[in-house]
Design an enzyme around this catalytic site. Structure first.
Site, mmCIF file in Angstrom:
data_model
loop_
_atom_site.group_PDB
_atom_site.id
_atom_site.type_symbol
_atom_site.label_atom_id
_atom_site.label_comp_id
_atom_site.label_asym_id
_atom_site.label_seq_id
_atom_site.Cartn_x
_atom_site.Cartn_y
_atom_site.Cartn_z
ATOM 1 N N CYS A 2 0.840 -1.205 0.000
ATOM 2 C CA CYS A 2 0.000 0.000 0.000
ATOM 3 C C CYS A 2 0.871 1.249 0.000
ATOM 4 C CB CYS A 2 -0.885 0.018 1.245
ATOM 5 S SG CYS A 2 -1.975 -1.382 1.340
ATOM 6 N N ARG A 27 4.870 0.434 -6.349
ATOM 7 C CA ARG A 27 4.821 -0.461 -5.176
ATOM 8 C C ARG A 27 3.845 -1.600 -5.375
ATOM 9 N NH1 ARG A 27 6.511 2.380 -0.377
ATOM 10 N NH2 ARG A 27 4.921 1.385 0.886
ATOM 11 N N TRP A 77 -2.734 -2.567 -1.745
ATOM 12 C CA TRP A 77 -2.307 -3.908 -2.180
ATOM 13 C C TRP A 77 -2.974 -4.851 -1.199
ATOM 14 C CZ3 TRP A 77 1.298 -7.887 -0.541
ATOM 15 C CH2 TRP A 77 1.683 -8.749 -1.576
ATOM 16 N N ASN A 103 -1.279 1.790 5.761
ATOM 17 C CA ASN A 103 -0.400 0.770 5.182
ATOM 18 C C ASN A 103 0.098 -0.082 6.340
ATOM 19 O OD1 ASN A 103 1.316 -0.787 3.656
ATOM 20 N ND2 ASN A 103 2.979 0.711 3.646
ATOM 21 N N GLY A 104 -0.083 -1.399 6.235
ATOM 22 C CA GLY A 104 0.349 -2.299 7.306
ATOM 23 C C GLY A 104 -0.775 -3.284 7.608
ATOM 24 N N GLU A 483 19.442 -16.817 -8.157
ATOM 25 C CA GLU A 483 18.943 -15.471 -8.452
ATOM 26 C C GLU A 483 18.468 -15.367 -9.898
ATOM 27 O OE1 GLU A 483 17.869 -13.101 -6.999
ATOM 28 O OE2 GLU A 483 17.889 -11.473 -8.433
ATOM 29 N N LYS A 487 14.649 -14.246 -11.100
ATOM 30 C CA LYS A 487 14.416 -13.107 -12.007
ATOM 31 C C LYS A 487 13.540 -13.523 -13.173
ATOM 32 C CE LYS A 487 16.103 -10.636 -10.319
ATOM 33 N NZ LYS A 487 15.413 -10.219 -9.105
ATOM 34 N N GLU A 490 9.825 -14.258 -11.973
ATOM 35 C CA GLU A 490 8.980 -13.165 -11.469
ATOM 36 C C GLU A 490 8.566 -12.185 -12.560
ATOM 37 O OE1 GLU A 490 10.658 -10.578 -8.517
ATOM 38 O OE2 GLU A 490 12.676 -10.901 -9.224
ATOM 39 N N HIS A 506 19.768 -36.638 -8.662
ATOM 40 C CA HIS A 506 19.036 -37.218 -7.522
ATOM 41 C C HIS A 506 17.535 -36.992 -7.638
ATOM 42 C CE1 HIS A 506 22.758 -38.229 -5.526
ATOM 43 N NE2 HIS A 506 23.215 -37.025 -5.813
ATOM 44 N N LYS A 605 6.862 -4.231 -4.683
ATOM 45 C CA LYS A 605 8.276 -3.876 -4.552
ATOM 46 C C LYS A 605 8.762 -4.067 -3.120
ATOM 47 C CE LYS A 605 12.282 -2.543 -5.773
ATOM 48 N NZ LYS A 605 13.095 -3.525 -6.511
HETATM 49 C C1 AGP Z 1 13.355 -9.263 -6.036
HETATM 50 O O1 AGP Z 1 13.379 -9.344 -7.477
HETATM 51 C C2 AGP Z 1 11.995 -9.549 -5.501
HETATM 52 N N1 AGP Z 1 11.107 -8.511 -5.946
HETATM 53 C C3 AGP Z 1 11.930 -9.834 -4.026
HETATM 54 O O2 AGP Z 1 12.401 -11.152 -3.905
HETATM 55 C C4 AGP Z 1 12.767 -8.968 -3.068
HETATM 56 O O3 AGP Z 1 14.132 -9.212 -3.280
HETATM 57 C C5 AGP Z 1 12.425 -9.387 -1.634
HETATM 58 O O4 AGP Z 1 11.075 -9.085 -1.420
HETATM 59 C C6 AGP Z 1 13.292 -8.679 -0.577
HETATM 60 O O5 AGP Z 1 13.091 -7.297 -0.669
HETATM 61 P P1 AGP Z 1 14.097 -6.341 0.164
HETATM 62 O O6 AGP Z 1 15.469 -6.558 -0.401
HETATM 63 O O7 AGP Z 1 13.575 -4.953 -0.081
HETATM 64 O O8 AGP Z 1 14.024 -6.735 1.606
#
Ligand code: AGP
Length: 610
Positions: A2, A27, A77, A103-104, A483, A487, A490, A506, A605
């Site tokens: 949010c 966000r 959100w 927000n929260g 990683e 990427k 997502e 395995h 985000k």
């Molecule tokens: C990264 O591509 C993702 N959007 C997500 O995994 C992100 O890295 C994770 O939510 C941690 O966020 P932060 O680094 O702001 O704590």
């Protein structure tokens, strides 16, 4: 997550609020709304969907020229209650006197809702937030008539969970209240009024002078004055920050997407992160607060930050010979972790607001761990609560998929590893100096990878219809594969898995069939022969191999169907350079599929809920 905005001043309020909400879109949200006071009444306009729907509804209300001088806004959100007009914020008290944006998560909202219903309150939404509007009004009516600040403080004392709040009262058009606990909130100090927002980029269209609210602080925002109070109601005096971010830094700068802009910023971001902590060829880190002795290092993070921690584990153990545990924050919190005052806890977070990571940090601190945070956002909750902070210099990262933040986290973590190795006499100052020189050569290497982006673009064009893609590596290449796989998933929504090269046999090798694409970072000469064997295993099942090779691993090209050559980066530093082609690959796969690269579905985000 949010997003919240608020404004009181002489400018037209609605355009200011809409500008702020637009700057918060990144966000992630599913609905938006605005509340404002007009002729003693609170008016609300809120809509499920994108901001455009809200703008259309406001235009239809024909409010231009109306004497509106205060308002609050929100992008939602969904956490409690599906996306809908009713569940959108702002939320009103039953008599329409109080409006709230939040927000929260109010963790005890069910008990509060039960109590309020017993008081005769009627609810119109499924949200946790609505209880706040009713509670504030109840206190305003019953316990402190006319004192909005007091009514809000009484309410906050009853809330459990996290909140960033904006509170409007129809009786009090000359002010609104802001409050925060665990969810970020900043105050913007303008020439013709004052603002609140969930983060700094949302304010950049209005002001560069900001006050970062601390946890449990409450602010009274008026046209000519901002009063800040601590949890005990004592006035707080704090120097405002002068934000240096150029507003274009939060714009796309000519790139099609923020993500591409941010990938191309990696050389600058890594260089800035390094040079911030290096002086005359030697480390110049802030006080880290290493325990004596350092019996273990515990790295805690989520998502991409967690993957950066996987790289750091290998590097720290190799250079410092100290055991390193890397944990997903949401697991760490609940596994009764074994740590004490001889444990260095490294918290990694780009946003500094990830609730799982924030809570894990608090858990680690309660167990005596020495806390160091590697964070990108100045003034974020994690940065402010950690005992020591190593800031990365990625600048604002707008795309949901983290790219430059990962690279700068690695840069900071390498410096940290060198610092610990030197402290433990595992490396001499001269050896650290050599490693620093090698690190300082990395930005140029990333630049050369970026110059070859067309190779990646062509490869992605041939494979964007894949339904499943594997990444396979050993050692640092395995950490990188994790990683790279995230990427891709997502932003392209293609199923992908990252596997240790020696582990596929395995079980997972059963999934390999003719044409399955397997992407292999190959930057570790010591593990190369083993990896070549693993590649042969999957090729025997029909896999198609893309190798991402350093020159020292060039012989693996013989078993690859396609190759992307990297610059000659030292194996220890390879993830810093090898990650960039995997990010470009994910970007082009998403682009070829016509997806929303910067705002992928279901993601936010900054994940400020559990
Ligand atoms: C990264 O591509 C993702 N959007 C997500 O995994 C992100 O890295 C994770 O939510 C941690 O966020 P932060 O680094 O702001 O704590």
């Amino acid at each position: 997550m949010c997003g919240i905005v608020g404004y009181i001043g002489s400018r037209p309020v609605l355009p200011v609020l809409l500008d702020g909400l637009a700057r918060l879109e990144y966000r992630g949200y599913d609905s938006a709304g605005i509340a404002f006071i007009l002729r003693g009444q609170i008016r609300i306009c809120k809509k499920k969907g994108r901001l455009a729907q809200l703008e259309q509804a406001l235009a239809a209300a024909d409010l231009a020229g109306e004497p509106i001088r205060v308002g609050i806004g929100h992008t939602r959100w969904a956490t409690h209650g599906a996306p809908s007009d009713e569940n959108s914020h702002p939320h009103l008290s039953a008599n329409g006197r109080i409006a709230v944006v939040h927000n929260g998560i109010i963790e005890n909202y069910i008990d509060l809702k039960r109590y309020l219903c017993a008081q005769g309150c009627c609810f119109h939404s499924e949200t946790d937030t609505e209880v706040v509007a009713h509670l504030v009004d109840l206190h305003y009516e019953r316990d402190c008539p006319g004192d909005l600040m007091a009514a809000v403080c009484l309410t906050l004392a009853e809330l459990e969970g996290s909140y960033a709040l904006g509170v409007l009262c129809a009786d009090q058009p000359d002010r609104f209240i802001a409050a925060r606990k665990d969810s970020p909130l900043v105050i913007g100090l303008g020439e013709d009024g004052h603002f609140i927002a969930s983060d700094i980029p949302a304010l950049l269209g209005q002001t560069r002078r900001v006050l970062i609210m601390e946890d449990r602080e409450v602010a009274v925002i008026e046209r000519q004055r901002v009063q800040l109070f601590d949890a005990l109601g004592r006035p707080v005096c704090r120097e405002p920050l002068q934000v240096q971010w150029d507003s274009t830094a939060a714009e796309k700068g000519g790139y099609k997407h923020f993500m591409m802009k941010e990938i191309f910023e990696e050389p600058r971001a890594v260089r800035d992160t390094l040079t911030r902590h290096i002086r005359r060829g030697a480390l110049d880190l802030p006080a880290i607060g290493w325990p004596r002795p350092v019996r273990q290092v515990c790295i805690v993070a989520c998502g991409t930050a967690y993957h950066a921690g996987m790289v750091a584990k290998i590097v720290i153990e190799q250079l410092c010979r100290v055991p390193v545990v890397v944990d997903i924050a949401s697991e760490f919190r609940y596994r009764d972790p074994i740590l004490d005052d001889e444990t260095m806890v490294i918290i990694i977070s780009q946003s500094g607001e990830t609730l799982d990571t924030l809570a894990a940090m608090r858990e680690a601190r309660s167990r005596g761990g020495h806390i160091l945070a590697v964070v990108n956002v100045v003034g974020s909750s994690i940065a402010r609560e950690a005992a020591a902070v190593l800031f990365t210099a990625a600048g604002p990262e707008i795309a949901v998929a983290s790219t430059k933040a990962y690279s700068t986290q690695l840069a900071a973590l390498y410096l940290l590893a060198f610092s610990l190795a030197q402290r433990l006499n595992r490396m001499t100052a001269a050896e650290v100096g050599e490693k620093i020189d090698a690190l300082l050569a990395v930005p140029a290497m990333i630049d050369s990878v970026l110059a070859s982006q067309a190779e990646i673009q062509r490869f992605a064009a041939a494979h964007f219809n894949a339904h499943s893609i594997f990444f396979m590596g050993r050692g640092l290449d395995y950490a990188l594969a994790m990683e790279a796989s995230l990427k891709l998933k997502e932003i392209s929504y293609i199923h992908s898995e990252a596997y240790a090269g020696g582990e596929l046999k395995h079980g997972t090798i059963a999934l390999i069939e003719p044409g399955t694409l397997v992407i292999c970072p190959l930057t570790q000469p010591a593990l190369l022969d083993k990896m070549i064997s693993n590649i042969r295993e999957v090729k025997a099942r029909g896999a198609l191999i893309l190798g991402i090779l350093t020159p020292s691993c060039r012989k693996a090209a013989d078993v690859c169907d396609a190759v992307f050559m990297l610059p000659d980066v030292p194996p220890l530093l390879a993830p810093l350079v090898a990650v960039t082609p995997t990010q470009l690959f994910a970007y082009y796969m998403s682009l070829n599929k016509g997806l929303d690269v910067d705002k992928p579905r279901n993601l936010a985000k900054s994940v400020t809920v559990e």
